[in-house]
Design a protein around this motif. Structure first.
Motif, PDB file in Angstrom:
ATOM      1  N   UNK A 144       0.782  -1.124  -0.101  1.00  0.00           N
ATOM      2  CA  UNK A 144      -0.133  -0.235   0.252  1.00  0.00           C
ATOM      3  C   UNK A 144       0.954   1.048   0.024  1.00  0.00           C
ATOM      4  N   UNK A 145       0.590   2.209  -0.947  1.00  0.00           N
ATOM      5  CA  UNK A 145       1.129   3.493  -1.000  1.00  0.00           C
ATOM      6  C   UNK A 145       0.161   4.468  -1.003  1.00  0.00           C
ATOM      7  N   UNK A 153       3.079   7.502   2.384  1.00  0.00           N
ATOM      8  CA  UNK A 153       2.984   6.589   3.346  1.00  0.00           C
ATOM      9  C   UNK A 153       3.216   5.139   2.553  1.00  0.00           C
ATOM     10  N   UNK A 154       3.901   4.166   3.367  1.00  0.00           N
ATOM     11  CA  UNK A 154       4.279   2.990   2.637  1.00  0.00           C
ATOM     12  C   UNK A 154       3.937   1.811   3.823  1.00  0.00           C
ATOM     13  N   UNK A 155       2.868   0.850   3.374  1.00  0.00           N
ATOM     14  CA  UNK A 155       2.596  -0.125   4.503  1.00  0.00           C
ATOM     15  C   UNK A 155       2.194  -1.312   3.681  1.00  0.00           C
ATOM     16  N   UNK A 156       1.991  -2.453   4.608  1.00  0.00           N
ATOM     17  CA  UNK A 156       1.471  -3.737   4.271  1.00  0.00           C
ATOM     18  C   UNK A 156      -0.229  -3.646   4.104  1.00  0.00           C
ATOM     19  N   UNK A 157      -0.497  -2.781   5.054  1.00  0.00           N
ATOM     20  CA  UNK A 157      -1.819  -2.663   5.305  1.00  0.00           C
ATOM     21  C   UNK A 157      -2.388  -1.257   5.567  1.00  0.00           C
ATOM     22  N   UNK A 179       6.448   6.611   6.848  1.00  0.00           N
ATOM     23  CA  UNK A 179       5.779   7.894   6.639  1.00  0.00           C
ATOM     24  C   UNK A 179       6.754   8.912   6.332  1.00  0.00           C
ATOM     25  N   UNK A 180       6.593   9.503   4.997  1.00  0.00           N
ATOM     26  CA  UNK A 180       7.604  10.502   4.713  1.00  0.00           C
ATOM     27  C   UNK A 180       6.961  11.962   4.687  1.00  0.00           C
TER      28      UNK A 180
END
Length: 317
Positions: A144-145, A153-157, A179-180
């Motif tokens: 997930x972006x 943001x970047x994450x698995x969910x 989180x950038x």
């Protein structure tokens, strides 16, 4: 972030009031009684209230009571809604609309884009995205972006929860989350943002890296981090380790306070038995205040200084 989620949820609000007619245009239409499916092929156009879906193939699953249940679109369909100057669109390999559960599921290379005029406001990419308009929840899973203005943001969910009016209540980023924002980057197993209190928490293997306007880097590791936007304060707790130039500071808890002129965090206070290391010198104290600009520190309470390898120091220096 509140505006981002409101716009993303609005793209699916038409399904939540599905009492309106379901209109489907296509070149051909067939009904398979054994499968209980109506199949559509060629220039398929579906409209539910203000939401339109365009694709080459679709089918509608029909329940035993003859009511339509799930509309499935194949071969990279495209869903969109245009209101005033804003356009909201969803792309995926497959789109599924549940007319009963009031959900839309985008599967395979799913992407949600919100534009104001010709300017993209928000973009969400994921392997799969599901919108539950009855409970006002959006769940994105798999690589997930999220991009919103200066925030990435970047994450698995990612889980986004709103109220009935579409206002953001909470957003969760779960699994290897990043989180950038401008020159600040944070890492955690789980980020939670509350829109009502404007507080962001990070849990599990948290790390924050901040680069100042002068190019100096500060890195904070902790078990837990908390940012209060209204008060502009930042706190870390549990195995806190801070790296700043030639300083290494350790303690159970740290609190950052903003500069009165710039509003940026400039002063940090380590609370509880803490230690700061500079070269061969370790300073232990009940509380340590570290200022970044100008760079200095103050140790208070049962202060103890240890200079390592003192016998090897060169007296001529």
């Amino acid at each position: 972030m509140k505006r981002l989620v409101l716009l993303l949820i609005l793209i699916m609000t038409g399904v939540g009031v599905i009492a309106a007619d379901l209109v489907i245009d296509s070149k051909t239409q067939t009904y398979n009684e054994k499968e209980n499916k109506i199949k559509f092929e060629g220039n398929v156009n579906v409209q539910v209230d203000d939401v339109k879906v365009v694709g080459e193939q679709a089918d509608v699953t029909v329940l035993p009571n003859r009511k339509p249940d799930i509309v499935t679109f194949y071969d990279k369909p495209y869903a969109y809604e245009v209101k005033a100057n804003k356009k909201r669109e969803v792309k995926a390999n497959i789109l599924k609309l549940s007319l009963i559960n009031k959900t839309i599921k985008a599967q395979g290379d799913s992407q949600t884009i919100v534009t104001d005029g010709k300017i993209p406001i928000a973009v969400i990419n994921a392997d799969e995205q599901e919108y539950d308009t009855k409970n006002n929840i959006m769940v994105a899973t798999g690589s997930v972006t999220i991009k919103y203005k200066d925030i990435e943001t970047f994450s698995d969910k990612a889980v986004l929860v709103t109220n009935k009016q579409g206002d953001l209540q909470k957003i969760d980023l779960v699994g290897r989350a990043i989180l950038k924002e401008k020159q600040n980057t944070s890492y955690a197993d789980h980020f939670i943002y509350s829109a009502t209190t404007e507080e962001l928490t990070a849990q599990g293997h948290t790390k924050s890296v901040s680069i100042s306007d002068k190019g100096t880097t500060m890195t904070l590791n902790a078990d837990y981090q908390h940012y209060d936007r209204r008060k502009n304060t930042f706190m870390g707790s549990g195995n806190v380790v801070i790296y700043y130039q030639d300083y290494i500071a350790r303690g159970p808890k740290v609190v950052f306070y903003p500069d009165s002129k710039t509003g940026k965090p400039n002063e940090m206070i380590l609370v509880g038995r803490s230690m700061i290391t500079q070269g061969e010198r370790d300073i232990h104290a009940d509380s340590i205040k570290l200022t970044m600009e100008p760079k200095n520190f103050e140790a208070v309470g049962n202060v103890r200084t240890v200079i390592r390898n003192v016998n090897s120091l060169d007296d001529s220096k």
